[in-house]
Structures are given as structure tokens and as C-alpha cells.
Motif scaffolding. Structure first.
Motif, short mmCIF file in Angstrom:
data_model
loop_
_atom_site.label_atom_id
_atom_site.label_comp_id
_atom_site.label_asym_id
_atom_site.label_seq_id
_atom_site.Cartn_x
_atom_site.Cartn_y
_atom_site.Cartn_z
N SER A 170 -4.08 2.33 8.03
CA SER A 170 -5.08 3.19 7.45
C SER A 170 -5.90 4.21 8.26
O SER A 170 -6.08 5.31 7.75
CB SER A 170 -6.00 2.09 6.93
OG SER A 170 -5.66 1.44 5.89
N ALA A 315 -10.17 7.37 8.02
CA ALA A 315 -9.50 7.06 7.25
C ALA A 315 -9.60 7.57 5.88
O ALA A 315 -10.93 8.01 5.52
CB ALA A 315 -9.45 5.45 7.00
N GLU A 317 -8.12 6.60 1.98
CA GLU A 317 -7.30 5.60 1.11
C GLU A 317 -7.34 5.99 -0.31
O GLU A 317 -8.45 6.16 -0.81
CB GLU A 317 -7.70 4.42 1.63
CG GLU A 317 -7.35 4.00 3.16
CD GLU A 317 -5.65 4.03 3.39
OE1 GLU A 317 -5.16 3.31 2.95
OE2 GLU A 317 -5.30 4.67 4.34
N TRP A 395 -12.58 -2.77 2.24
CA TRP A 395 -11.31 -2.90 2.95
C TRP A 395 -10.57 -4.03 2.64
O TRP A 395 -9.25 -4.04 2.64
CB TRP A 395 -11.53 -3.09 4.45
CG TRP A 395 -12.06 -1.81 5.18
CD1 TRP A 395 -13.26 -1.25 5.75
CD2 TRP A 395 -10.97 -0.57 5.16
NE1 TRP A 395 -13.05 -0.11 5.92
CE2 TRP A 395 -11.65 0.56 5.91
CE3 TRP A 395 -9.80 -0.37 4.77
CZ2 TRP A 395 -11.09 1.64 5.99
CZ3 TRP A 395 -9.06 0.89 4.91
CH2 TRP A 395 -9.95 1.72 5.63
N ARG A 398 -8.59 -3.29 -0.30
CA ARG A 398 -7.54 -2.11 0.09
C ARG A 398 -6.59 -2.70 0.62
O ARG A 398 -5.37 -2.51 0.41
CB ARG A 398 -8.35 -0.98 1.24
CG ARG A 398 -7.08 -0.04 1.95
CD ARG A 398 -6.19 0.71 0.97
NE ARG A 398 -4.91 1.06 1.98
CZ ARG A 398 -3.75 0.21 1.68
NH1 ARG A 398 -3.93 -0.86 1.31
NH2 ARG A 398 -2.87 0.59 2.64
N LYS A 399 -6.65 -3.58 1.61
CA LYS A 399 -5.55 -4.54 2.25
C LYS A 399 -4.87 -5.10 1.27
O LYS A 399 -3.59 -5.45 1.61
CB LYS A 399 -6.11 -5.25 3.60
CG LYS A 399 -6.76 -4.44 4.63
CD LYS A 399 -7.05 -5.03 5.66
CE LYS A 399 -7.41 -4.12 7.00
NZ LYS A 399 -7.46 -4.87 8.32
N ALA A 450 -2.78 4.02 -1.22
CA ALA A 450 -3.04 3.94 0.43
C ALA A 450 -3.21 5.36 0.97
O ALA A 450 -4.17 5.97 0.75
CB ALA A 450 -1.43 3.56 0.74
N HIS A 451 -2.54 5.82 2.00
CA HIS A 451 -2.82 6.43 3.09
C HIS A 451 -2.85 8.01 2.57
O HIS A 451 -1.98 9.10 3.19
CB HIS A 451 -2.03 6.51 4.16
CG HIS A 451 -1.65 4.89 4.57
ND1 HIS A 451 -2.49 3.99 4.79
CD2 HIS A 451 -0.47 4.39 4.62
CE1 HIS A 451 -1.93 3.03 4.95
NE2 HIS A 451 -0.84 3.02 4.75
#
Length: 983
Positions: A170, A315, A317, A395, A398-399, A450-451
Motif C-alpha cells: 500500500s 498511501a 487506497e 487498515w 483494507r488488508k 487497492a493502490h
């Protein structure tokens, strides 16, 4: 009782036929003789290691667990001598098929997971390839350092696997790829030679250093020459984007200070096998903060990315509305979504999670303010997350993005095959619009997340690869998507690598000349194609039928079930919810998965068990898989903690699946006398309690304990729960503060009634002091039972019988609006979990909806306000939550109740399962694993308790485990409230 199995050829349920059987047996024998690490060639282990997190399934020849670099070297030598390929594997979370193959698998995650050298002043560390990223960062944290490539799978991703993929994560907009942080590599070549490559060494160094110029006839010189020859083509064809890991990183050899380590990172185990990595580290920023930006659509969110990146975040995201909608259905993410304004009251919005970090709190706060200003009139709103706890929850969501996207029970699943494209930022809105048109044209939909900061959005179209038409769609969408990525100046591999899924598309993106150069690299390092063949060079078609996992259809084994699985579409689809991403392989504190954390064995993880059930349901364990010793062993160490029910992002409920498995097993194999005695305990408990002093002699006479272990398999060194000679019964006139007091129905479970009746008496006193009239939930004959002990044994019909009695009784209270409360988490929560799966009727649903742990009800009913709470004789209470409490989010009320007591510090112990799990810890064959689980976090914390601290543990099993193994007293929370309200 566990039946140990052999992992030799004779123990295999699926012997490998054919003329090569003798050659394979010789290789297995030589590996066993020549290696320190474990060697498994049995069919069951081959089945477990035939999959990763990709769409593929290929059975290996066998699996080796090396314990040293010498083991790796010898395994490669022996495999080469036998003409067998070698595939290295870490956590097995590859989404492109890199960690599976038909040869010998080397699993480095168990025996090659150490820190070899550490220099905090130089910010460098040398590690073995099997060490997990989270574990490495936990080691580094006291020194103010961390390894900055923070992939979403950090809780189980190994550094070797990350180097093989050239992972990014990330925060790559700040820290780049893995390759930027690998200073040196120690590796084994395909011929078994050990070599060392360092980025900062000079050509012509001594053997084992630098570019390897003196090794293998000049590997370094050859690679430099190849780079010079292809420099113009590389400059013309390699995409100019922050994320590009397609093919071999030949283009990096033109950079100052580059070495062969740059080429090996991202080579997917096809050129050499890593045995050690020297890594550069970074200081941990003193301050982090998040700005969570909500948008009305994905296109609007992506259009804002260039302006956000200009603010220099660490980051950015993306979550699209679909992923957020799925997350909102998961108990573990309800709280964080409410905090972000996504409470389900309206349609979910797309969000960008933007992080700023540094050592100056004021500067970080100013960056958040600049973000808010920049998005004024563009975003719907921006939520600031500045507390570490709030950020951690964001987070965590997100993960879990990959698993969240896979969590919908449906035949079509969002698949990883075009998820790794990296696109120039300014063209992201066009990429979203045009790729959506491609996906729509192929009659499906996708999730996006994601990124965004580096243009690498994980796009997952939903397909069912058991449908031949969808297999063709897979390829058609890939062709169109990769062509579009190339047209927009992007790469089709941003961080997940090529594997089988993208290697065949290297030529359309990079051209025939560079693909030919990749072939030269492969042949120079590995002329016999021993290492991970078919990845990057000479790949199969991405939808090659013989590689697809879907060729093993689970529906061929669809069976009648004892429990209701309709929420998943049946038992097979429920098993298939496991996407192999391996969240259950984490080693950090948490409920899931205690048996894996204790054993580090794939078989004893939630993923391993799900794959074992897949093998059974698809016929890969033979015609009668339910009685196979391999499947039994995989399921046997499941403690039924239900941690996966909450912590697995796709909601795999292995505890319930174990009940279904045991139910089928009981049809073929009756219970042992011990297991029958444990299962039927609620029915004979009234009789045994009458002779409690006699039964309790077992704990006082060692000879009786030893006899019990020999005859019944109950561990002699574990004292059994002490029977009470005065089991609980409600006083005929329980005290109440006033006439006409409101009623509460107390459901007293078997364990409380017959072993710890003092807890039920404490509950009566506390409720009475609060002004409630306590009614005991009883019926004619023996006391009520939740059926828990029967479910643990697979006796589903006996459990249903008990629950029918209980529902009829409790429903009389529910119908009158009287709350139903209980004390033992495993029993009370059975009414909320297994009861609806056993009885879908309205009366059971009513009971399930109203049954509460006493702590939950005290908070919900604001009953604490009716109590006169006084300080306790201790300053602090430490709380160990029962696994089932945590699984249902019911542990919070215990903390809230205790925090209402004046002058009391309350702290939750960050520990997972206690390891007792009902009778599990008393069973001789399980006692050692039970201890190992308890020693992970709980027992060291308990032993360190101060004299002025009390320990609260609401589970009866937890309290006995603590007493037996730490010689400490665990108290039920109700006894603490009783002490705080004592007149």
C-alpha cells in the motif's frame, strides 16, 4: 480420539500410478535420508499443497520442509538427479499460480524463518526466506525500525515470497518495490551451488560476491552483456509506470549500483532459490494519520487521485461501493464503517483512504487539512482518522480487501487475473470507464480496490470457472484488458507477478525480442528447467483446462446435511468460500487459528481443513473420504473456537463444518466410550452429582488418574473439573428490592449448575440487587441443555433433541417479553449460532434473537444504573475473553460492565484461545497441543499478574486451563460484580 497417520507412501489415500512410481519412491527415500527437514509424499499432503490463492490446482510430487540452506541445496541436487522440478513456497498466497507445480514443493515457512543478523545502526537485517513480514516488524519495532513493503498479507506473507514476486504494497508511492530494499541475496542455483549476490558489490569480486562474475562461467558478465544488447529495446518497450514487475527485471541492470540481486527479485523462483536476504530498513514514522474521502462514484474518486498524490501522501487506497457493501455485512467491519459514515442507511459510496506520515505531528495534521481543502466540492466528505486504534481498524479492512471481495455466496466469484494492471495516474478514469465497458460486454461485473496512488487497481471480474462459457470469458476479458492497459501506457503486472495467469501475455506487451531474451536468462541460470517451470518462460495458456482448480467439481459430492447451509447455497459452496488467501495463517494474537499457531502445520489451519474438505467433496480422497485418517487428522485439531467465523473475511465457519464432518463420521464409526461419556454428560450429571465426593477422588489419587488415561484417554496430569455436591437450584424466595419487580429468566447451563454453582448464585444476587425478579428457565425432569457436548461429538440429532426442550421452555419467557440471559459463553451462544442451523422455525428464531449473555443484557438494558457499585480491593482487572464471545463480538460488554466499577483499571489481554476448548485439553492425545496454544500469550500474561490484579475469564474451560497450567484464579465477571455490590 486422534488416529496418528503415516506420511509415507503406504499412508497415502491416493497412490500415484504409472511407470514413474519407482523413480518417485527412490527420490522420496533419498530426500528422507539426505535432509534434516520433514519430507511428505503422501496423497493428502500433496492435495493440500496443490493449490494457492490462484485459480489453479496442480498436484505436486511431494513436499519438503527444509530446516537449513543445506537442506535446500541437497533437495535441489536430488531433484535434478531424478529429473524432477522444484517449486519454492512461502505462505502459498500467490494469486498467479507461482507457488504450485508438478515437482517437489519446498515450504520454507516452517524451518527457514529466522533472523540471521541485525545491525540497527546501519539499518540492515539478514533474514531467512520463510520469516513472516509481521513477525520481522515485531522484532524490529523496539528499535524504531520497520521493513516498509507492507503487503496486505503481512500477517502470513514470507519475505522470500515477497522477494520472489517483487512485492510492493500500500505504501509503494513512498517506499517503492521490494527490489529497492534488497541489498543482497544468498541463493541456491539449479545445479545445487550456493551463491551470494550483492547489489553494492563490484564486478569481478571474489566468488560468492557481487554479480557472480566468477560463478557458473560468468553469470554477471553474461547478464550485463545481455542488458547492453537489449538496452534500446528495453527503453522502448518497458512501460513507464511506478509499478512494473512483468518478466525478468533486465531493465534494472542499467541502473547505477545494480547487481544480479536486482534481476533475481521478481524472478518467481525460476532462476534461483533464496536461502537468505539482506534487507535495508526504514525508521518508523512518529505520526500517521488517515483521511477517508467519500465519493459518489469510482470515476469521481479516480479523477481526484493525481491531485491527492501531489500532496505527497504515503498511501492512497481505493474501495469501491461493492467492496464496502460486502464489508458492511461482516461483523468485524461494522464498527469502522459506522465511524466512516457508512452505517447502511444509504447506498455505500466509493472511498479513498489517504495516509500521511512523518515525525512532525503538526505537519501531518496540516497535510490532512490540505487534503480536505483540495477535495472541497469534489468529495462527499472527508473523515479524519488520527487515533492509532481507528487507523488500525481502517487498515484491517483494507488488508482484507481480497477476501471481502470474495465473500458473497454465489457461483460467480470475483477472480484475480486482470487485477494487477498498473496504469498512468492521469489515465485512471479512462481505464475505469473503458474496462468497465469490456466487462459489461462480457456479461459480468467486477469489484475495484487497492493502490490508486500508483495506478495499480485490483479489478476482479466475477466468473464461475465450472462454467465453460465463463472459462472462455476469462481469456477474452484478459486479452481485451491487457491490450487496453498497453494502449494506455500501462503494465499488466504491477506487483502480483506473472505466474501462469499472465506469462503468456508478456510477448504482446514487451515484444518477441525481449521474451526471447528472458528465455536466454532462464537457460543461462537453469538450463535443465528445474526451477518452477512454465512461469515467465515457456508458459501454458492461462486457461489451460488441466491446470484449473474448477475441473474438480465439488457438486459431484453434494450430500445431504445435518445442519442448514442454505445461506451459502449448500455445504459445498460454504466450503468453497475459502479462497486460500491464508488469513488463518497469521501468527499474531487473535482467535484464528489456534491449532495452526501452535503447530505451524498447514493441515491444522482453517485453510488446510477447507482444502481437505474440498478434496473429500470432489472425490480426490477416494470413494469413502469421510472415514479417511487424513481428513480426520486435519479436522481433529480444530478446537471449535469459531475464530474463523469472525476473523476469516470470507466467513468460513470451520467449527460448524467440523460438526457436519463428525456427524457423517459417526454414521460409519461409533463414538469411543470416553467420547460418549463426554457427549452425554448433561444427561447423567444429575446422578453423578449425588456421589460427587467419590468421583472427585480421581484428582486426589494419582493411580486413579493414570488408570483413567490408560482406560479412557483422559490425561493423567490434568485435574478434571470438580463436581459440586450441591448443584445450583434457584432459592424458593430469591430476594428482590420491591414487589412487582421486572423478571429476568436465567438459563443455567450444565457446567455452571454442576461444577460452579456459585456463579449462578452470584448472578441471582446481582440481579436481585438491581431490582429484578429472577426466574430460572427449567422444565419437568432434568435441567435444560444447549446440546453443546453433543455437537462437539457430531451427535446432531441428540443436540436437536436437547435444543427442542430448551426452545419450548425459553419461548415461554420470550413470548412474555422476559429477557433470557446466561453465563457460559459456549452454551448461551449455541442458542444464537447452531440453534438456527438445527431448527429454522419461528420459535427457535425468537429464542436465538433474544438470548443474551448476562453482560450483554446488563449493558443493553442499562441495568448497571440500578446497581450501587463500590470499589474492589484490587486496582486492576485483566480480562481474557472467551473465543465464542470474541467470535460474536460479545466480549466488549464484559469490559464495559467492569469499567462501571469505581477506581478500577480494566484491560483486555491480547491473547487468542486458551487451548482448553471444552474437553480438548483433558484428552491425552490433545493435551500437549492444548498447552502449546495456552503458552502462546495467555499463560505468560497470567503468570505476570501482580498481587493487586484480578483475572476475569468468563469461560469455564478458560478458568480451568488457567488454574491447571498457571496455578491462578480466573473469575467469572458476575462474581466480580457480586463483590462490587455486596452489602
Amino acid at each position: 480420539m486422534t488416529r496418528p497417520i503415516s506420511h509415507d507412501r503406504a499412508g497415502s489415500q491416493r497412490p500415484r500410478p504409472g511407470p514413474d512410481a519407482r523413480r518417485e519412491a527412490r527420490l522420496e527415500a533419498r530426500l528422507r535420508a539426505g535432509l534434516r527437514g520433514e519430507v511428505r509424499f503422501d496423497g493428502f499432503t500433496r492435495g493440500l499443497y496443490s493449490t494457492d490463492a490462484s485459480i489453479y490446482q496442480v498436484e505436486p510430487l511431494g513436499v519438503v520442509f527444509p530446516e537449513s540452506a543445506a537442506d535446500v541445496r541437497r533437495a535441489v541436487e536430488l531433484a535434478g538427479e531424478h529429473g524432477t522440478s522444484v517449486v519454492v513456497r512461502g505462505a502459498g498466497t500467490s494469486q498467479s499460480g507461482q507457488s504450485i507445480g508438478r515437482g517437489v514443493i519446498l515450504d520454507t515457512s516452517r524451518g527457514l524463518d529466522g533472523v540471521l543478523d541485525f545491525d540497527p545502526a546501519a539499518r540492515r537485517v539478514v533474514v531467512e526466506p520463510g520469516i513472516v513480514l509481521d513477525r520481522l516488524n515485531a522484532f524490529l519495532r523496539p528499535h524504531g525500525l520497520f521493513f516498509p513493503i507492507d503487503v496486505a498479507t503481512a500477517s502470513r506473507a514470507t519475505l522470500g515470497g515477497m522477494a520472489g514476486n517483487n512485492s510492493a504494497g500500500s505504501r509503494s508511492v513512498r517506499y517503492g518495490h521490494m527490489v529497492e530494499h534488497v541489498r543482497g541475496i544468498e541463493a541456491v542455483l539449479a545445479d545445487g551451488r550456493r551463491v551470494e549476490f550483492r547489489r553494492d558489490a563490484t564486478p569481478g569480486a571474489a566468488p560468492g560476491g557481487g554479480l557472480g562474475a566468477d560463478l557458473g562461467g560468468g553469470l554477471g558478465a553474461d547478464m550485463r552483456a545481455l542488458y547492453r544488447r537489449e538496452a534500446d529495446e528495453l527503453a522502448r518497450r518497458v512501460p513507464d509506470v511506478p509499478r512494473h514487475v512483468a518478466g525478468y527485471a533486465l531493465h534494472r541492470l542499467g541502473r547505477e549500483g545494480a547487481g544480479l540481486s536486482d534481476l533475481l527479485v521478481g524472478s518467481e523462483g525460476t532462476l534461483a532459490l533464496f536461502t537468505a536476504l539482506e534487507l535495508d530498513l526504514q525508521p518508523i514514522p512518529a505520526v500517521r494519520a488517515l483521511g477517508v474521502c467519500r465519493f459518489d462514484g469510482t470515476g469521481e474518486a479516480l479523477a481526484a487521485v493525481p491531485e491527492i498524490v501531489a500532496l505527497e501522501p504515503t498511501a492512497v487506497e481505493l474501495f469501491d461501493a461493492t467492496v464496502l457493501g460486502l464489508a458492511a455485512q461482516m461483523p468485524s467491519f461494522e464498527r469502522v464503517l459506522r465511524q466512516l459514515g457508512e452505517d447502511g442507511s444509504g447506498p455505500p459510496r466509493d472511498i479513498l483512504v489517504v495516509e500521511f506520515a512523518g515525525d512532525d505531528p503538526e505537519r501531518v495534521s496540516t497535510s490532512l487539512s490540505r487534503l480536505e481543502s483540495a477535495l472541497g466540492g469534489i468529495a462527499v466528505g472527508v473523515t479524519r482518522a488520527e487515533s492509532p486504534a481507528f487507523q488500525a481498524r481502517i487498515w484491517a479492512m483494507r488488508k482484507a480487501g481480497l477476501s471481502i471481495s470474495m465473500s458473497r455466496p454465489a457461483a460467480r466469484k470475483p477472480l484475480a487475473f486482470i487485477e494487477d494492471c498498473a496504469i498512468p495516474l492521469e489515465r485512471l478514469p479512462e481505464w475505469y470507464r473503458r474496462l468497465t465497458e469490456v466487462i459489461d460486454r462480457h456479461a459480468t461485473h467486477a469489484v475495484w480496490y487497492a493502490h490508486a496512488s500508483v495506478g495499480c487497481l485490483h479489478v476482479r471480474p466475477a466468473l464461475d470457472l465450472r462454467d465453460g462459457n465463463d472459462v472462455e470469458r476469462l481469456r477474452a476479458i484478459a486479452v481485451d484488458a491487457f491490450a487496453l492497459a498497453g494502449e494506455l501506457g500501462g503494465s499488466h503486472s504491477g506487483e502480483h507477478g506473472d505466474g501462469w495467469i499472465r506469462s503468456e501475455f508478456l510477448e504482446p506487451m514487451l515484444g518477441a525480442r525481449l521474451v526471447s531474451a528472458f528465455g536466454e536468462i532462464k537457460r543461462r541460470f537453469d538450463p535443465e528447467d528445474v526451477l518452477n517451470p512454465g512461469k515467465i518462460v515457456d508458459p501454458p495458456r492461462m486457461n489451460e483446462p488441466s491446470l484449473l482448480r474448477a475441473r474438480y467439481g465439488l457438486e459431484t459430492r453434494k450430500l445431504p446435511t445435518a445442519l442448514d447451509w442454505e445461506a451459502w447455497g449448500g455445504f459445498s459452496p460454504a466450503v468453497d468460500m475459502c479462497n486460500n488467501n491464508g488469513t488463518c495463517l497469521k501468527r499474531s494474537p487473535g482467535v484464528m487459528c489456534p491449532s495452526f499457531r501452535a503447530t505451524s502445520d498447514e493441515r491444522h489451519s482453517t485453510r488446510g481443513r477447507a482444502n481437505a474438505l474440498r478434496l473429500a467433496l470432489s472425490g480426490q480422497l477416494g470413494e469413502d473420504p469421510w472415514t479417511s485418517p487424513e481428513l480426520y487428522e486435519a479436522m481433529d485439531l480444530c478446537l471449535g473456537c469459531k475464530g474463523c467465523r469472525r476473523e476469516c473475511p470470507t466467513g468460513v465457519d470451520m467449527a460448524r463444518m467440523k460438526v457436519e464432518f463428525l456427524h457423517r463420521l459417526r454414521a460409519e464409526q461409533p463414538l469411543s466410550p470416553r467420547d460418549r461419556a463426554l457427549a452425554y454428560l448433561p444427561r447423567y450429571a444429575p446422578l453423578v452429582s449425588r456421589v460427587a465426593p467419590l468421583v472427585n477422588l480421581r484428582n486426589r489419587i494419582p493411580a486413579l488418574a493414570r488408570l483413567g488415561e490408560r482406560m479412557a484417554g483422559l490425561a493423567a496430569d490434568r485435574p478434571l473439573p470438580r463436581w459440586s455436591s450441591q448443584p445450583f437450584s434457584l432459592p424458593s424466595r430469591p430476594p428482590a428490592r420491591e414487589n412487582g419487580a421486572p423478571s429476568v429468566a436465567l438459563f443455567v447451563d450444565t457446567f455452571t449448575r454442576y461444577f460452579e454453582p456459585e456463579n449462578a448464585h452470584a448472578a441471582v444476587r446481582v440481579l436481585s440487587r438491581a431490582g429484578y425478579r429472577v426466574e430460572e428457565a427449567v422444565t419437568a425432569g432434568r435441567p435444560l441443555c444447549c446440546g453443546r457436548t453433543f455437537l462437539n461429538a457430531g451427535l446432531v440429532e441428540e443436540a436437536r433433541t436437547e435444543l427442542d426442550r430448551t426452545v419450548r421452555t425459553l419461548n415461554r419467557f420470550v413470548a412474555r417479553g422476559i429477557p433470557v440471559v446466561g453465563l457460559e459463553p459456549s452454551c448461551l451462544l449455541t442458542l444464537r449460532d447452531e440453534l438456527p442451523a438445527l431448527d429454522p422455525g419461528p420459535e427457535a428464531a425468537a429464542v436465538a434473537g433474544r438470548a443474551r449473555l448476562l453482560t450483554e443484557w446488563l449493558v443493553e438494558a442499562a441495568a448497571l444504573d440500578r446497581l450501587d457499585l463500590a470499589p474492589l480491593p484490587v486496582r486492576r482487572v485483566r480480562v481474557h475473553g472467551h473465543c465464542h464471545e470474541k467470535a460474536f463480538g460479545a466480549d466488549g460488554p464484559t469490559l464495559e460492565v467492569l469499567r462501571a466499577i469505581p477506581d478500577l483499571e480494566v484491560e483486555a489481554i491480547p491473547a487468542g484461545c486458551c487451548g482448553m476448548a471444552g474437553s480438548f485439553g483433558y484428552e491425552a492425545e490433545h493435551a500437549e497441543v492444548s498447552r502449546q496454544v495456552a503458552e502462546l500469550e495467555l499463560l505468560p500474561t497470567v503468570r505476570a499478574l501482580a498481587d493487586d490484579e484480578w483475572l476475569v475469564a468468563n469461560g469455564t474451560s478458560c478458568r480451568h486451563q488457567i488454574a491447571d497450567l498457571a496455578d491462578a484464579t480466573g473469575r467469572h465477571v458476575i462474581t466480580v460484580l457480586d463483590a462490587a455490590t455486596e452489602v
